[in-house]
Enzyme design. Structure first.
Site, PDB file in Angstrom:
ATOM      1  CG  ASP A  91      18.247   0.503  12.667  1.00  0.00           C
ATOM      2  OD1 ASP A  91      17.506  -0.046  11.829  1.00  0.00           O
ATOM      3  OD2 ASP A  91      18.179   1.724  12.938  1.00  0.00           O
ATOM      4  CE  LYS A 100      13.565   0.664  13.978  1.00  0.00           C
ATOM      5  NZ  LYS A 100      13.730   1.097  12.591  1.00  0.00           N
ATOM      6  CB  THR A 154      13.890   2.895  -0.761  1.00  0.00           C
ATOM      7  OG1 THR A 154      12.930   1.829  -0.873  1.00  0.00           O
ATOM      8  CG2 THR A 154      15.271   2.295  -0.763  1.00  0.00           C
ATOM      9  CG  PHE A 203       9.311 -11.008  -3.755  1.00  0.00           C
ATOM     10  CD1 PHE A 203       9.138  -9.959  -4.645  1.00  0.00           C
ATOM     11  CD2 PHE A 203      10.355 -11.894  -3.967  1.00  0.00           C
ATOM     12  CE1 PHE A 203       9.970  -9.810  -5.744  1.00  0.00           C
ATOM     13  CE2 PHE A 203      11.193 -11.765  -5.066  1.00  0.00           C
ATOM     14  CZ  PHE A 203      10.999 -10.715  -5.959  1.00  0.00           C
ATOM     15  CE  LYS A 254       9.238  -5.254  -3.333  1.00  0.00           C
ATOM     16  NZ  LYS A 254       9.292  -5.755  -1.993  1.00  0.00           N
ATOM     17  CG  LEU A 299      -9.348  -9.741  -8.526  1.00  0.00           C
ATOM     18  CD1 LEU A 299     -10.164 -10.662  -9.433  1.00  0.00           C
ATOM     19  CD2 LEU A 299      -9.168  -8.375  -9.213  1.00  0.00           C
ATOM     20  CB  CYS A 328       5.338  -1.893   0.048  1.00  0.00           C
ATOM     21  SG  CYS A 328       6.256  -2.432   1.487  1.00  0.00           S
TER      22      CYS A 328
HETATM   23  C1  UGA Z   1       3.268  -5.753  -0.445  1.00  0.00           C
HETATM   24  C2  UGA Z   1       3.397  -6.956  -1.398  1.00  0.00           C
HETATM   25  O1  UGA Z   1       2.217  -7.754  -1.325  1.00  0.00           O
HETATM   26  C3  UGA Z   1       4.602  -7.807  -1.017  1.00  0.00           C
HETATM   27  O2  UGA Z   1       4.750  -8.860  -1.935  1.00  0.00           O
HETATM   28  C4  UGA Z   1       5.834  -6.907  -1.042  1.00  0.00           C
HETATM   29  O3  UGA Z   1       6.998  -7.633  -0.657  1.00  0.00           O
HETATM   30  C5  UGA Z   1       5.635  -5.768  -0.078  1.00  0.00           C
HETATM   31  O4  UGA Z   1       4.487  -5.007  -0.462  1.00  0.00           O
HETATM   32  C6  UGA Z   1       6.858  -4.910  -0.106  1.00  0.00           C
HETATM   33  O5  UGA Z   1       7.119  -4.270  -1.131  1.00  0.00           O
HETATM   34  O6  UGA Z   1       7.652  -4.932   0.845  1.00  0.00           O
HETATM   35  P1  UGA Z   1       2.282  -5.435   2.019  1.00  0.00           P
HETATM   36  O7  UGA Z   1       2.470  -3.973   1.813  1.00  0.00           O
HETATM   37  O8  UGA Z   1       2.733  -6.063   3.287  1.00  0.00           O
HETATM   38  O9  UGA Z   1       3.019  -6.273   0.848  1.00  0.00           O
HETATM   39  O10 UGA Z   1       0.727  -5.694   1.931  1.00  0.00           O
HETATM   40  P2  UGA Z   1      -0.290  -6.358   0.903  1.00  0.00           P
HETATM   41  O11 UGA Z   1      -0.797  -7.602   1.481  1.00  0.00           O
HETATM   42  O12 UGA Z   1       0.248  -6.375  -0.461  1.00  0.00           O
HETATM   43  O13 UGA Z   1      -1.464  -5.278   0.953  1.00  0.00           O
HETATM   44  C7  UGA Z   1      -1.233  -3.969   0.478  1.00  0.00           C
HETATM   45  C8  UGA Z   1      -2.485  -3.145   0.551  1.00  0.00           C
HETATM   46  O14 UGA Z   1      -3.413  -3.592  -0.432  1.00  0.00           O
HETATM   47  C9  UGA Z   1      -3.227  -3.191   1.870  1.00  0.00           C
HETATM   48  O15 UGA Z   1      -3.629  -1.880   2.207  1.00  0.00           O
HETATM   49  C10 UGA Z   1      -4.419  -4.073   1.583  1.00  0.00           C
HETATM   50  O16 UGA Z   1      -5.522  -3.744   2.393  1.00  0.00           O
HETATM   51  C11 UGA Z   1      -4.690  -3.744   0.128  1.00  0.00           C
HETATM   52  N1  UGA Z   1      -5.398  -4.829  -0.590  1.00  0.00           N
HETATM   53  C12 UGA Z   1      -4.831  -6.048  -0.757  1.00  0.00           C
HETATM   54  C13 UGA Z   1      -6.653  -4.579  -1.132  1.00  0.00           C
HETATM   55  O17 UGA Z   1      -7.189  -3.457  -1.022  1.00  0.00           O
HETATM   56  N2  UGA Z   1      -7.284  -5.574  -1.824  1.00  0.00           N
HETATM   57  C14 UGA Z   1      -6.736  -6.793  -1.992  1.00  0.00           C
HETATM   58  O18 UGA Z   1      -7.378  -7.649  -2.631  1.00  0.00           O
HETATM   59  C15 UGA Z   1      -5.470  -7.040  -1.440  1.00  0.00           C
END
Ligand code: UGA
Length: 455
Positions: free
Chosen positions: A49, A54, A104, A168, A227, A273, A283
């Site tokens: 990095d 870091k 990104t 993922f 993705k 949901l 992300c």
């Molecule tokens: C997300 C995807 O779930 C991963 O599969 C993906 O690899 C990742 O982005 C990425 O692109 O690197 P992440 O951002 O860690 O993962 O978090 P999530 O668990 O997906 O939650 C995302 C947001 O959605 C959070 O703010 C969470 O509070 C919200 N959320 C999630 C809801 O509002 N309702 C839900 O039912 C689930």
């Protein structure tokens, strides 16, 4: 150089008895976890990095962010001698596989993804590639990027190739998701180069494959699209239920019961949901925007126009949360003491990138509220962005003397709070931004309970 897949695979299996040499370029969320997990799987890994601080932290075995399981993994990988970190790209020269795991982010003032870091990582790697080595993209990129980078790798002095292997992992479950992914996707070039790339990636992921992890071997464009379309689908699912929450609010329905009921249909499923403040983080928001921007570039704006609605529904939840708090406090936030519980974009994370919770906290303050905020892990990351907010260590401290308590991130410790725990408030008003509390418990204790999408 070895020719023929089976000969190559046999050679790789022999060397694998020792280990594969892997470099991971970019040691943020994705890269640091990937590097530590690759070492855990027995490979010899070097993480690179440009950020000295870091690298120093990682070298000392400290995770630069909160991620359950990562400190333990770093400690064991560092102790095994299989994991090193550096800022010097030339140290990757003897690696067989180079993972590109840089960010990104969204471009400033635009929806498109900023590919500066990916381009810089691959360009600076070119002089150090060896014959037969494989560059593997993990970063989330607009469709078409891998083909462009493959052409760049072709200009390297050595005979190296490129594959795209999207990641993922979810924050908070990053170690688990990396060691035991639910699927592996390889985007590879056609022909023998593709077979070689597949064989190398199979060796990298030998442990996961032995557990029958589904593996999809495809072209670059499909791998890139897997993705972004997965994230677009997840974002759409969340915004769908949040749109239903808007309808529920206007009609007296209960969106959580609605989600439970439709979720029993296996074709729909209950996961993702959960209605409330909506999605944030590093992300989903930027990925749906970049995907839309890419659709426009391809002249296919209409195909992805719905993602604009998905984004808009999501952002409206934050407005509604501020409005709900204002309503509950008699029409004005000015001078009102509001306890904010939760700042991270989701539980089990200290990440506040595009956090709906932190956004709402700052908006409440902008309307004159005295905001006292807390979070189990995200106070420091929040303070860096918003030093103007008042931070305290616990929910009980935040709630002391508060006119309203607002739950914005559904950490377990907040879900388990009882009215007795928050007896030090001034007004018995609780606003549930994540539909994570039991309304009956609070109402029976004489509290005003309001939420997004529940009567
Ligand atoms: C997300 C995807 O779930 C991963 O599969 C993906 O690899 C990742 O982005 C990425 O692109 O690197 P992440 O951002 O860690 O993962 O978090 P999530 O668990 O997906 O939650 C995302 C947001 O959605 C959070 O703010 C969470 O509070 C919200 N959320 C999630 C809801 O509002 N309702 C839900 O039912 C689930």
């Amino acid at each position: 150089m070895v020719s023929g897949v089976s000969a190559f695979h046999a050679e790789l299996s022999r060397t694998k008895a020792v280990e594969l040499k892997i470099s991971v370029i970019g040691c943020g969320y994705l890269g640091a976890v990937h590097a530590a997990c690759m070492a855990e799987l027995g490979h010899e890994v070097i993480g690179v990095d440009v950020d000295r601080a870091k690298i120093d932290a990682l070298e000392a075995g400290h995770a630069p962010f909160f991620e359950p399981g990562l400190p333990e993994l770093l400690a064991s990988a560092n102790a095994s001698g299989r994991l090193r970190f550096t800022t010097d790209m030339s140290e990757v020269a003897d690696a067989d596989v180079h993972f590109i795991a840089v960010g990104t982010p969204q471009k400033k003032g635009e929806y498109a993804a900023d590919l500066t870091y990916v381009d810089a990582a691959v360009t600076s790697l070119l002089p150090y590639l060896s014959d037969g080595s494989l560059v593997v993209g993990k970063s989330t990129v607009p469709v078409g990027t891998a083909a462009r980078l493959a052409a760049l790798v072709d200009t390297a002095p050595a005979d190296a190739s490129l594959a795209w292997n999207p990641e993922f992992l979810r924050e908070g479950f990053a170690v688990k998701d990396t060691l035991g992914p639910d699927r592996l996707v390889y985007g590879v070039p056609a022909g023998e180069a593709g077979e070689r790339a597949t064989a190398i990636l199979d060796s990298v992921y030998e442990v996961a494959l032995a557990r029958d992890t589904p593996r999809i071997v495809t072209d670059f464009a499909t791998a890139e699209l897997v993705k972004v379309s997965a994230n677009a689908f997840l974002a759409t699912k969340i915004s769908f239920i949040n749109a239903m929450a808007e309808i529920a609010e206007a009609t007296g329905a209960d969106v959580t019961q609605l989600a439970d009921a439709i979720g029993h249909d296996a074709r729909i499923g209950r996961r993702f949901l959960n209605s409330g403040l909506g999605f944030g983080g590093g992300c989903l928001p930027k990925d749906i925007r970049a995907f839309r921007a890419r659709g426009e570039e391809l002249g296919l704006g209409k195909s992805l126009a719905f993602l604009g609605e998905v984004d808009a529904i999501n952002l409206r939840r934050r407005d509604r949360m501020v409005e709900l708090t204002r309503e509950a406090l008699g029409g004005s936030l000015d001078g009102k003491h509001v306890a904010v519980l939760g700042l991270a974009f989701k539980p089990d994370s200290d990440d506040v990138r595009d956090s709906p919770s932190l956004d709402v906290a700052t908006r409440l303050r902008a309307e004159g509220a005295i905001v006292v905020a807390t979070d189990p892990e995200a106070i420091e990351t929040s303070r860096r962005l918003h030093p103007e907010l008042d931070y305290v260590e616990s929910a009980i401290e935040a709630a002391a003397g508060a006119d309203a308590v607002v739950v914005l991130t559904e950490w377990k410790q907040y879900r388990e709070l009882t009215p007795a725990d928050l007896s030090g408030t001034n007004g018995q008003v609780i606003l549930d931004g994540r539909n994570c509390l039991d309304p009956k418990l609070w109402r029976d204790a004489g509290w005003v309970y309001r939420s997004l999408g529940r009567p």
